[in-house]
Design a protein around this motif. Structure first.
Motif, PDB file in Angstrom:
ATOM      1  N   PRO A 157      55.298 -38.579 -18.224  1.00 42.76           N
ATOM      2  CA  PRO A 157      53.941 -38.108 -17.943  1.00 42.76           C
ATOM      3  C   PRO A 157      53.336 -37.298 -19.079  1.00 42.76           C
ATOM      4  CG  PRO A 157      55.342 -37.830 -16.014  1.00 42.76           C
ATOM      5  CD  PRO A 157      56.248 -38.232 -17.152  1.00 42.76           C
ATOM      6  N   THR A 158      54.177 -36.539 -19.779  1.00 43.24           N
ATOM      7  CA  THR A 158      53.677 -35.777 -20.937  1.00 43.24           C
ATOM      8  C   THR A 158      53.274 -36.719 -22.050  1.00 43.24           C
ATOM      9  OG1 THR A 158      55.105 -33.914 -20.364  1.00 43.24           O
ATOM     10  CG2 THR A 158      54.232 -33.971 -22.607  1.00 43.24           C
ATOM     11  N   ALA A 171      52.420 -30.783 -26.771  1.00 46.57           N
ATOM     12  CA  ALA A 171      53.189 -31.473 -25.736  1.00 46.57           C
ATOM     13  C   ALA A 171      53.657 -30.483 -24.676  1.00 46.57           C
ATOM     14  CB  ALA A 171      54.390 -32.176 -26.360  1.00 46.57           C
ATOM     15  N   PHE A 172      54.126 -29.331 -25.100  1.00 51.18           N
ATOM     16  CA  PHE A 172      54.584 -28.299 -24.170  1.00 51.18           C
ATOM     17  C   PHE A 172      53.437 -27.834 -23.277  1.00 51.18           C
ATOM     18  CE2 PHE A 172      55.645 -23.996 -22.873  1.00 51.18           C
ATOM     19  CZ  PHE A 172      56.958 -24.114 -22.468  1.00 51.18           C
ATOM     20  N   ALA A 173      52.281 -27.599 -23.889  1.00 48.11           N
ATOM     21  CA  ALA A 173      51.115 -27.177 -23.108  1.00 48.11           C
ATOM     22  C   ALA A 173      50.691 -28.265 -22.122  1.00 48.11           C
ATOM     23  CB  ALA A 173      49.964 -26.825 -24.047  1.00 48.11           C
ATOM     24  N   THR A 174      50.784 -29.526 -22.558  1.00 45.32           N
ATOM     25  CA  THR A 174      50.456 -30.649 -21.672  1.00 45.32           C
ATOM     26  C   THR A 174      51.409 -30.686 -20.483  1.00 45.32           C
ATOM     27  OG1 THR A 174      49.591 -31.953 -23.510  1.00 45.32           O
ATOM     28  CG2 THR A 174      50.232 -33.160 -21.526  1.00 45.32           C
ATOM     29  N   ALA A 175      52.705 -30.507 -20.746  1.00 44.32           N
ATOM     30  CA  ALA A 175      53.702 -30.506 -19.675  1.00 44.32           C
ATOM     31  C   ALA A 175      53.466 -29.357 -18.698  1.00 44.32           C
ATOM     32  CB  ALA A 175      55.104 -30.420 -20.264  1.00 44.32           C
ATOM     33  N   GLU A 176      53.083 -28.198 -19.224  1.00 46.99           N
ATOM     34  CA  GLU A 176      52.776 -27.052 -18.363  1.00 46.99           C
ATOM     35  C   GLU A 176      51.606 -27.366 -17.430  1.00 46.99           C
ATOM     36  OE1 GLU A 176      54.153 -24.289 -17.729  1.00 46.99           O
ATOM     37  OE2 GLU A 176      55.198 -23.421 -19.434  1.00 46.99           O
ATOM     38  N   ARG A 177      50.590 -28.031 -17.958  1.00 51.23           N
ATOM     39  CA  ARG A 177      49.431 -28.388 -17.128  1.00 51.23           C
ATOM     40  C   ARG A 177      49.848 -29.365 -16.020  1.00 51.23           C
ATOM     41  NH1 ARG A 177      46.805 -28.644 -22.158  1.00 51.23           N
ATOM     42  NH2 ARG A 177      46.935 -30.924 -22.181  1.00 51.23           N
ATOM     43  N   ILE A 178      50.674 -30.336 -16.396  1.00 48.16           N
ATOM     44  CA  ILE A 178      51.136 -31.316 -15.401  1.00 48.16           C
ATOM     45  C   ILE A 178      51.961 -30.615 -14.319  1.00 48.16           C
ATOM     46  CG2 ILE A 178      52.600 -33.345 -15.054  1.00 48.16           C
ATOM     47  CD1 ILE A 178      51.872 -34.183 -17.931  1.00 48.16           C
ATOM     48  N   PHE A 179      52.821 -29.696 -14.744  1.00 48.66           N
ATOM     49  CA  PHE A 179      53.659 -28.959 -13.792  1.00 48.66           C
ATOM     50  C   PHE A 179      52.808 -28.142 -12.825  1.00 48.66           C
ATOM     51  CE2 PHE A 179      55.518 -24.618 -13.278  1.00 48.66           C
ATOM     52  CZ  PHE A 179      56.314 -24.914 -12.184  1.00 48.66           C
ATOM     53  N   ASN A 180      51.862 -27.370 -13.348  1.00 50.66           N
ATOM     54  CA  ASN A 180      51.016 -26.534 -12.496  1.00 50.66           C
ATOM     55  C   ASN A 180      50.202 -27.387 -11.528  1.00 50.66           C
ATOM     56  OD1 ASN A 180      51.827 -24.047 -13.622  1.00 50.66           O
ATOM     57  ND2 ASN A 180      50.385 -24.279 -15.326  1.00 50.66           N
ATOM     58  N   THR A 192      59.625 -19.418  -6.191  1.00 49.90           N
ATOM     59  CA  THR A 192      60.578 -20.043  -5.277  1.00 49.90           C
ATOM     60  C   THR A 192      61.574 -20.903  -6.044  1.00 49.90           C
ATOM     61  OG1 THR A 192      59.180 -21.990  -4.927  1.00 49.90           O
ATOM     62  CG2 THR A 192      58.826 -20.093  -3.466  1.00 49.90           C
ATOM     63  N   VAL A 193      62.681 -21.225  -5.389  1.00 45.18           N
ATOM     64  CA  VAL A 193      63.684 -22.106  -6.007  1.00 45.18           C
ATOM     65  C   VAL A 193      63.071 -23.476  -6.273  1.00 45.18           C
ATOM     66  CG1 VAL A 193      65.879 -23.281  -5.645  1.00 45.18           C
ATOM     67  CG2 VAL A 193      65.620 -20.893  -4.957  1.00 45.18           C
ATOM     68  N   ALA A 194      62.288 -23.965  -5.343  1.00 49.96           N
ATOM     69  CA  ALA A 194      61.656 -25.276  -5.505  1.00 49.96           C
ATOM     70  C   ALA A 194      60.728 -25.299  -6.712  1.00 49.96           C
ATOM     71  CB  ALA A 194      60.882 -25.640  -4.234  1.00 49.96           C
ATOM     72  N   TYR A 195      60.051 -24.178  -6.944  1.00 48.47           N
ATOM     73  CA  TYR A 195      59.137 -24.061  -8.087  1.00 48.47           C
ATOM     74  C   TYR A 195      59.910 -24.170  -9.401  1.00 48.47           C
ATOM     75  CZ  TYR A 195      55.192 -22.099 -10.783  1.00 48.47           C
ATOM     76  OH  TYR A 195      54.158 -21.898 -11.674  1.00 48.47           O
ATOM     77  N   ALA A 196      61.044 -23.463  -9.483  1.00 47.19           N
ATOM     78  CA  ALA A 196      61.879 -23.493 -10.696  1.00 47.19           C
ATOM     79  C   ALA A 196      62.486 -24.871 -10.904  1.00 47.19           C
ATOM     80  CB  ALA A 196      62.969 -22.441 -10.594  1.00 47.19           C
ATOM     81  N   GLU A 197      62.928 -25.501  -9.815  1.00 44.23           N
ATOM     82  CA  GLU A 197      63.522 -26.824  -9.940  1.00 44.23           C
ATOM     83  C   GLU A 197      62.495 -27.862 -10.375  1.00 44.23           C
ATOM     84  OE1 GLU A 197      66.723 -27.714  -9.744  1.00 44.23           O
ATOM     85  OE2 GLU A 197      67.128 -25.567  -9.610  1.00 44.23           O
ATOM     86  N   LEU A 198      61.296 -27.766  -9.836  1.00 41.25           N
ATOM     87  CA  LEU A 198      60.238 -28.696 -10.226  1.00 41.25           C
ATOM     88  C   LEU A 198      59.907 -28.541 -11.700  1.00 41.25           C
ATOM     89  CD1 LEU A 198      58.060 -30.797  -9.447  1.00 41.25           C
ATOM     90  CD2 LEU A 198      56.519 -28.866  -8.973  1.00 41.25           C
ATOM     91  N   ARG A 199      59.879 -27.323 -12.165  1.00 39.96           N
ATOM     92  CA  ARG A 199      59.552 -27.076 -13.577  1.00 39.96           C
ATOM     93  C   ARG A 199      60.566 -27.741 -14.507  1.00 39.96           C
ATOM     94  NH1 ARG A 199      59.413 -23.748 -18.043  1.00 39.96           N
ATOM     95  NH2 ARG A 199      57.295 -23.123 -18.651  1.00 39.96           N
ATOM     96  N   LYS A 200      61.831 -27.720 -14.119  1.00 44.75           N
ATOM     97  CA  LYS A 200      62.866 -28.348 -14.944  1.00 44.75           C
ATOM     98  C   LYS A 200      62.657 -29.857 -15.079  1.00 44.75           C
ATOM     99  CE  LYS A 200      66.598 -25.072 -13.881  1.00 44.75           C
ATOM    100  NZ  LYS A 200      67.927 -24.915 -13.220  1.00 44.75           N
TER     101      LYS A 200
END
Length: 319
Positions: A157-158, A171-180, A192-200
């Motif tokens: 996706p990035t 690329a990092f900024a793009t990935a952050e936008r997709i994650f948020n 939350t744990v789910a938030y941290a896991e999704l970010r990975k």
């Protein structure tokens, strides 16, 4: 050069960028040519057939590399052509006729070169692509067998949303936008744990300050950056310009960007093939140098033949 001259050669060298000679890649390398002194042949290098204004990173590197060179020491300025020459071969001209690969559909595992990937319609092929298809002795009429890529599920996706020419910070900024965006859509709360896991699963872990050039997305309208040997382990330096495919370049695309004809086969598996390509001299660059050497030695041979003929004529007349 000093060693060669001690062995009876006349030598000279130049720093030449392959993009000026029809290779769709900005690749600076030092080339040295030497002739036996008794040939009486001056060393010259090929004239540019393409023109490009190199980006600041390349022009700056050249300036540093050439700081201590001079003509007396055997350095020869390369021909950089003029704006009247055709523009350098672009990434899209080089690989645009190869079939698409959807990165998200590729699974992990060994990659074999045993499946034919048919070309797109002939009308999609630019002059450069047709040259790669029809190189004498290495023709490939239907397609290629080494159009394979790595499985990179996290970053697809990035790859899609990165702008052309973007590097790792973008690329990092793009990935952050997709994650948020994804976290909001899934109603996952920060902390939350789910938030941290999704970010990975979305955001790469590399330090932006330490890896500013680790990633790069090709520009379709420009030659690509230098293909290095470590592309055998990391292809993030050459992310395909077509974001819809969400992937890095394939083995055959790397070969095309290095100017290997499609009928040339590489030994070993995918990583080994990437390494062979990254370590190679671009065939079109080698061909330009070989033509120049052939002209020099051919002229010398012609002069020798004419001298021999003249001497025989004189001997006949004397007889």
């Amino acid at each position: 050069m000093e060693t060669l001259e001690g062995y009876g050669y006349v030598a000279a060298y130049s720093l030449i960028n392959a993009a000026f000679h029809g290779v769709p890649q900005m690749r600076d390398r030092v080339y040295l040519i030497a002739y036996r002194r008794e040939l009486g042949q001056e060393v010259t290098f090929p004239a540019a057939t393409r023109h490009i204004t190199l980006p600041p990173g390349y022009s700056g590197t050249r300036a540093v590399a050439l700081r201590y060179t001079n003509a007396e020491a055997g350095y020869r300025e390369p021909d950089l052509g003029t704006e009247e020459l055709p523009f350098a071969v672009t990434a899209q001209e080089a690989i645009g006729d190869l079939p698409p690969i959807q990165g998200e559909s590729v699974r992990r595992g060994a990659r074999k070169f045993d499946k034919l990937a048919p070309y797109r319609a002939p009308s999609d092929a630019d002059a450069y692509a047709n040259l790669m298809r029809n190189w004498p002795g290495f023709t490939s009429s239907e397609g290629v067998y080494d159009h394979v890529i790595r499985s990179l599920p996290r970053d697809g996706p990035t790859f899609r949303e990165m702008p052309h020419g973007a590097e790792y910070p973008e690329a990092f900024a793009t990935a952050e936008r997709i994650f948020n965006r994804t976290a909001t859509e899934l109603n996952i709360s920060p902390g939350t744990v789910a938030y941290a896991e999704l970010r990975k699963t979305i955001v790469p872990p590399y330090d932006v300050a330490k890896f500013p050039n680790k990633w790069w997305k090709l520009r379709p309208d420009f030659p690509v950056r230098t293909l290095m040997a470590h592309i055998g382990k990391d292809t993030y330096s050459h992310i395909h310009y077509d974001g819809a495919q969400q992937r890095t370049i394939s083995v055959r695309e790397a070969a095309r960007l290095q100017s290997f004809p499609d009928g040339f086969r590489f030994e070993g598996a995918m990583n080994a093939a990437f390494r062979q390509i990254g370590n190679a001299v671009p065939p079109l660059m080698a061909f330009a140098l070989a033509e120049k050497i052939g002209e020099a030695l051919g002229a010398r041979a012609s002069q020798s033949a004419n001298a021999d003929a003249s001497e025989r004529k004189t001997e006949r007349e004397a007889a």
